[in-house]
Design an enzyme around this catalytic site. Structure first.
Site, PDB file in Angstrom:
ATOM      1  N   HIS A  99       0.826  -1.202   0.000  1.00  0.00           N
ATOM      2  CA  HIS A  99       0.000   0.000   0.000  1.00  0.00           C
ATOM      3  C   HIS A  99       0.868   1.263   0.000  1.00  0.00           C
ATOM      4  O   HIS A  99       0.340   2.371  -0.031  1.00  0.00           O
ATOM      5  CB  HIS A  99      -0.927   0.027   1.222  1.00  0.00           C
ATOM      6  CG  HIS A  99      -2.212  -0.704   1.023  1.00  0.00           C
ATOM      7  ND1 HIS A  99      -2.276  -2.072   0.981  1.00  0.00           N
ATOM      8  CD2 HIS A  99      -3.478  -0.253   0.850  1.00  0.00           C
ATOM      9  CE1 HIS A  99      -3.537  -2.435   0.808  1.00  0.00           C
ATOM     10  NE2 HIS A  99      -4.291  -1.347   0.720  1.00  0.00           N
ATOM     11  N   HIS A 148       0.780  -2.556   9.265  1.00  0.00           N
ATOM     12  CA  HIS A 148       2.175  -2.406   8.870  1.00  0.00           C
ATOM     13  C   HIS A 148       2.945  -1.668   9.953  1.00  0.00           C
ATOM     14  O   HIS A 148       2.382  -0.890  10.715  1.00  0.00           O
ATOM     15  CB  HIS A 148       2.314  -1.607   7.570  1.00  0.00           C
ATOM     16  CG  HIS A 148       2.106  -2.415   6.345  1.00  0.00           C
ATOM     17  ND1 HIS A 148       2.994  -3.370   5.927  1.00  0.00           N
ATOM     18  CD2 HIS A 148       1.098  -2.416   5.443  1.00  0.00           C
ATOM     19  CE1 HIS A 148       2.543  -3.921   4.815  1.00  0.00           C
ATOM     20  NE2 HIS A 148       1.389  -3.360   4.504  1.00  0.00           N
TER      21      HIS A 148
END
Length: 180
Positions: A99, A148
């Site tokens: 992403h 993340h």
């Protein structure tokens, strides 16, 4: 250490209102969104740049290439995620953040197209600034949603930017050679 500080900061600002916004923002970096948006960009480039279809070719190379590079690095490093949240595309390995790599290349290429366009200077600056800010927001959303680590996102940005610059430099060289 940076990952710990990032997680602590996120814990300090977490709110239901921000959770909703970050969930929406993270979708602008999802594979599904980037594939659909890439198709639209390809159609735009096809019609907007009549004899300069090299932009289309290098855009496709940039997007496919970053996808392959990201997957290769994920299986090479096999870094576990902070939390496995499928709701926010938090599946598979963590490093580097897809992403971050994908949006850096996709929105970064849009920045390039805007910068090279014949739009008014103020509009170019505004659009480029908004697209750049969106890239950063998408990366931040991944850390905020705990799918993340900060270092995954920073590495994703670095990888995406490097690949984007390589693709644009080769594109510019190709266009320059075509003019000669």
């Amino acid at each position: 250490m940076i990952d710990r500080h990032g997680a602590a900061f996120i814990d300090s600002i977490e709110t239901p209102w921000l959770n909703e916004r970050m969930a929406w923002i993270t979708e602008l970096g999802s594979v599904t969104w980037l594939v659909i948006a890439s198709i639209f960009v390809c159609v735009f480039i096809w019609f907007a740049y009549d004899r300069k279809r090299w932009r289309l070719f290098y855009f496709a190379v940039a997007m496919i290439g970053i996808s392959v590079l990201t997957k290769l690095l994920k299986v090479t490093f096999e870094r576990k995620r902070p939390d496995l949240l499928e709701e926010f595309d938090g599946t598979g390995f963590s490093f580097p953040s897809g992403h971050s790599t994908g949006p850096m290349v996709f929105y970064g290429f849009l920045v390039y197209l805007v910068a090279k366009s014949e739009l008014k200077k103020w509009l170019k600056w505004t659009l480029c600034g908004l697209l750049s800010f969106l890239i950063l927001l998408i990366g931040m959303s991944r850390v905020y949603l705990s799918v993340h680590y900060v270092t995954d996102v920073l590495a994703g940005f670095a990888l995406g930017l490097t690949w984007l610059v390589i693709c644009i430099l080769i594109l510019e060289y190709t266009l320059w050679r075509k003019k000669k």
